[in-house]
Design an enzyme around this catalytic site. Structure first.
Site, PDB file in Angstrom:
ATOM      1  N   ASN A  98       0.803  -1.223   0.000  1.00  0.00           N
ATOM      2  CA  ASN A  98       0.000   0.000   0.000  1.00  0.00           C
ATOM      3  C   ASN A  98       0.839   1.278   0.000  1.00  0.00           C
ATOM      4  O   ASN A  98       0.298   2.368  -0.156  1.00  0.00           O
ATOM      5  CB  ASN A  98      -0.958   0.007   1.203  1.00  0.00           C
ATOM      6  N   ARG A 149      -8.685  -1.788  -7.289  1.00  0.00           N
ATOM      7  CA  ARG A 149      -9.269  -0.468  -7.053  1.00  0.00           C
ATOM      8  C   ARG A 149      -8.225   0.627  -6.906  1.00  0.00           C
ATOM      9  O   ARG A 149      -8.474   1.783  -7.238  1.00  0.00           O
ATOM     10  CB  ARG A 149     -10.112  -0.497  -5.788  1.00  0.00           C
ATOM     11  N   CYS A 197     -17.095  -3.920  -4.661  1.00  0.00           N
ATOM     12  CA  CYS A 197     -16.111  -4.985  -4.473  1.00  0.00           C
ATOM     13  C   CYS A 197     -16.545  -5.820  -3.287  1.00  0.00           C
ATOM     14  O   CYS A 197     -17.546  -5.511  -2.638  1.00  0.00           O
ATOM     15  CB  CYS A 197     -14.718  -4.424  -4.261  1.00  0.00           C
ATOM     16  N   VAL A 237     -14.542   0.654   9.506  1.00  0.00           N
ATOM     17  CA  VAL A 237     -13.983   1.300   8.305  1.00  0.00           C
ATOM     18  C   VAL A 237     -14.746   0.892   7.040  1.00  0.00           C
ATOM     19  O   VAL A 237     -15.085   1.730   6.217  1.00  0.00           O
ATOM     20  CB  VAL A 237     -12.468   1.008   8.177  1.00  0.00           C
TER      21      VAL A 237
HETATM   22  C1  UD1 Z   1      -6.787   1.783   1.707  1.00  0.00           C
HETATM   23  C2  UD1 Z   1      -5.943   0.533   1.619  1.00  0.00           C
HETATM   24  C3  UD1 Z   1      -6.735  -0.668   2.129  1.00  0.00           C
HETATM   25  C4  UD1 Z   1      -7.270  -0.393   3.530  1.00  0.00           C
HETATM   26  C5  UD1 Z   1      -8.002   0.936   3.586  1.00  0.00           C
HETATM   27  C6  UD1 Z   1      -8.386   1.338   5.001  1.00  0.00           C
HETATM   28  C7  UD1 Z   1      -4.523   1.000  -0.272  1.00  0.00           C
HETATM   29  C8  UD1 Z   1      -4.152   0.689  -1.681  1.00  0.00           C
HETATM   30  N1  UD1 Z   1      -5.566   0.336   0.229  1.00  0.00           N
HETATM   31  O1  UD1 Z   1      -7.919   1.597   0.854  1.00  0.00           O
HETATM   32  O2  UD1 Z   1      -5.866  -1.802   2.146  1.00  0.00           O
HETATM   33  O3  UD1 Z   1      -8.150  -1.417   3.903  1.00  0.00           O
HETATM   34  O4  UD1 Z   1      -7.198   1.987   3.045  1.00  0.00           O
HETATM   35  O5  UD1 Z   1      -7.288   1.346   5.827  1.00  0.00           O
HETATM   36  O6  UD1 Z   1      -3.862   1.782   0.387  1.00  0.00           O
HETATM   37  N2  UD1 Z   1     -14.679   6.355   1.272  1.00  0.00           N
HETATM   38  C9  UD1 Z   1     -15.728   7.090   0.782  1.00  0.00           C
HETATM   39  N3  UD1 Z   1     -15.508   7.878  -0.317  1.00  0.00           N
HETATM   40  C10 UD1 Z   1     -14.288   7.963  -0.926  1.00  0.00           C
HETATM   41  C11 UD1 Z   1     -13.224   7.212  -0.405  1.00  0.00           C
HETATM   42  C12 UD1 Z   1     -13.451   6.413   0.699  1.00  0.00           C
HETATM   43  O7  UD1 Z   1     -16.836   7.035   1.297  1.00  0.00           O
HETATM   44  O8  UD1 Z   1     -14.164   8.684  -1.920  1.00  0.00           O
HETATM   45  C13 UD1 Z   1     -14.895   5.493   2.458  1.00  0.00           C
HETATM   46  C14 UD1 Z   1     -14.687   3.999   2.176  1.00  0.00           C
HETATM   47  O9  UD1 Z   1     -15.855   3.411   1.649  1.00  0.00           O
HETATM   48  C15 UD1 Z   1     -14.338   3.496   3.549  1.00  0.00           C
HETATM   49  C16 UD1 Z   1     -13.524   4.655   4.151  1.00  0.00           C
HETATM   50  O10 UD1 Z   1     -13.863   5.801   3.397  1.00  0.00           O
HETATM   51  O11 UD1 Z   1     -15.492   3.311   4.319  1.00  0.00           O
HETATM   52  C17 UD1 Z   1     -12.030   4.476   4.108  1.00  0.00           C
HETATM   53  O12 UD1 Z   1     -11.651   4.056   2.833  1.00  0.00           O
HETATM   54  P1  UD1 Z   1     -10.239   4.433   2.199  1.00  0.00           P
HETATM   55  O13 UD1 Z   1      -9.303   4.875   3.263  1.00  0.00           O
HETATM   56  O14 UD1 Z   1     -10.453   5.350   1.050  1.00  0.00           O
HETATM   57  O15 UD1 Z   1      -9.741   3.026   1.626  1.00  0.00           O
HETATM   58  P2  UD1 Z   1      -8.807   2.846   0.398  1.00  0.00           P
HETATM   59  O16 UD1 Z   1      -7.925   4.037   0.267  1.00  0.00           O
HETATM   60  O17 UD1 Z   1      -9.591   2.381  -0.784  1.00  0.00           O
END
Ligand code: UD1
Length: 415
Positions: free
Chosen positions: A23, A91, A115, A324
């Site tokens: 990551n 993703r 997903c 989360v």
């Molecule tokens: C990253 C990690 C993943 C980890 C996650 C949380 C990478 C490549 N992946 O995923 O392994 O499980 O952080 O620690 O680094 N959300 C929204 N809108 C957005 C973006 C996020 O609502 O535009 C929500 C998501 O649905 C989730 C929360 O925010 O509930 C956190 O997600 P996010 O931190 O964005 O996860 P990733 O970056 O995809």
């Protein structure tokens, strides 16, 4: 398709090397899009997700020089599109959106869609780019973004999104003026990226806190950098020591990234010793503990499933709450097939420990769920056969070799 066959019941013992963090490597490789010239990164793990991002970047004109440090050269960009075929397999492909737009003024990236662990939208990435003056349209399942030059802005993230923070931090490096990211993600991977960006000449402060300031520059230059140790891989080996009653030392790790896990494992009856760049984790009599996942520095959602495997063989009751991601309990059904007693109530799983799990054929649904089933198989009586191993190969380097070196009876069967 490959399978992993595990004969459970052996306590794991010995030393295991901690690979570079998937990551952290993913955003750092995409950050190369911001520069002309060749960047060099050490400790890039050899994983399917890394091959996917290289394929995606390769399609944009990026060239790679293989070696101990991976050379990444984005001098001549020839494309602006991340296709559905690649984004749907990973993703994190969304990470090209910010840097590509900042460097070329244009980007077309497929929307990731749903997903296995929930809806996982990217609305926060899109809104932030709009706040920086980008014109963003959603068309035919794609995000189409344009901006002659992005403008610095104050952005408040509704949730501390990890890839959202990374995407916008990268875009803001080449923006006109100052960007403030508020309620930013504090994960060590964000700081690793910030350090690499500073090496490229970016002006970033505050990473590691929830307010990050980026003062935009007209251009960046190539750099050299190192990927931090993968804290999720390290944590998986530490929990493996606990669930098998073994004694494992993870070397080349960063103990400073594990405060929440170490506290929880100590509460759960394990002995954890911190050395300079190593963590020794030894199992004892497991104690049932409650776990709640939170953004960093809280307990990582990416270790929730593995911790649940250990609690499944605890002596009492454990409540595991996932805050989360919605729907991140896909492993529960498979653990139940191995004899676990788990009931899901909303975003919590109530785990009543059983004396032992029994080996079974099980199926991986996502990366961390697969790791959970490996750990359950290591602790179980008899044989566990894990199918859909490709999920595991996305994020764990040489997993069966590393476990076998610790004494696990585990092998990959090619299929
Ligand atoms: C990253 C990690 C993943 C980890 C996650 C949380 C990478 C490549 N992946 O995923 O392994 O499980 O952080 O620690 O680094 N959300 C929204 N809108 C957005 C973006 C996020 O609502 O535009 C929500 C998501 O649905 C989730 C929360 O925010 O509930 C956190 O997600 P996010 O931190 O964005 O996860 P990733 O970056 O995809």
């Amino acid at each position: 398709m490959d399978k992993i066959v595990i004969e459970g019941g052996t306590p794991l013992r010995g030393e295991v090397h901690n690979s570079g963090a998937k990551n952290a490597a993913l955003p750092i490789l995409t950050a190369s899009l911001l520069t002309s010239g060749c960047n060099f990164f050490r400790r890039v793990p050899d994983l399917v997700d890394i091959r996917t991002i290289k394929k995606l970047l390769g399609g944009l004109g990026v060239r790679f020089v293989e070696g101990e440090a991976l050379g990444v050269d984005a001098t001549d960009l020839t494309g602006i599109e991340a296709s559905y075929d690649l984004v749907r397999t990973m993703r994190a492909s969304i990470l090209v959106l910010g840097p590509l737009l900042a460097r070329t003024g244009e980007a077309r990236v497929s929307l990731p869609g749903g997903c296995a662990i929930g809806a996982r939208p990217v609305n926060l990435h899109i809104r932030a780019l709009q706040e920086m003056g980008a014109e963003v349209n959603l068309k035919d399942g794609y995000i189409e973004a344009k901006a002659a030059r992005l403008k610095g802005a104050t952005i408040y993230f509704d949730l501390p999104t990890v890839t959202g923070t990374e995407n916008i931090m990268m875009a803001a490096c080449l923006a006109d003026g100052t960007t403030l990211l508020k309620n930013a993600a504090r994960e060590p991977e964000v700081s690793n990226l910030a350090e690499v960006l500073r090496g490229m000449g970016a002006r970033i402060t505050g990473d590691g806190t929830d307010v990050i300031r980026i003062d935009g520059c007209p251009s960046l230059h190539p750099t050299e950098g190192e990927i931090i140790p993968d804290r999720i891989e390290a944590g998986t080996f530490m929990i493996a020591a606990g669930i098998t009653g073994g004694d494992v030392t993870v070397v080349d790790a960063d103990p400073g990234h594990h405060d929440a896990l170490i506290a929880k494992l100590r509460d759960a009856g394990m002995t954890i010793e911190i050395r300079d760049k190593a963590i020794r984790a030894a199992g004892g009599r497991i104690v049932s503990v409650d776990v709640k996942t939170l953004p960093y520095p809280g307990f990582p959602t990416d270790l929730q499933a593995q911790m649940m495997a250990m609690m499944a063989v605890g002596p009492g009751l454990s409540v595991i709450t996932e805050t989360v991601f919605e729907n991140r309990f896909m492993h529960v059904g498979e653990l139940i097939r191995m004899g676990a007693d788990i009931v899901i109530q909303g975003n919590s799983a109530v785990v009543r420990g059983v004396p032992r799990l029994r080996g079974a054929p099980v199926m991986a649904t996502d990366l961390r769920a697969s790791a959970c089933l490996i750990l359950a198989g290591l602790a179980a009586e008899g044989k566990t056969v894990l199918s859909r191993v490709y999920h595991l190969d996305r994020g764990y380097e040489k997993i069966e070799k590393k476990f076998a070196a610790l004494g696990a009876r585990m092998e990959r069967v090619k299929g």
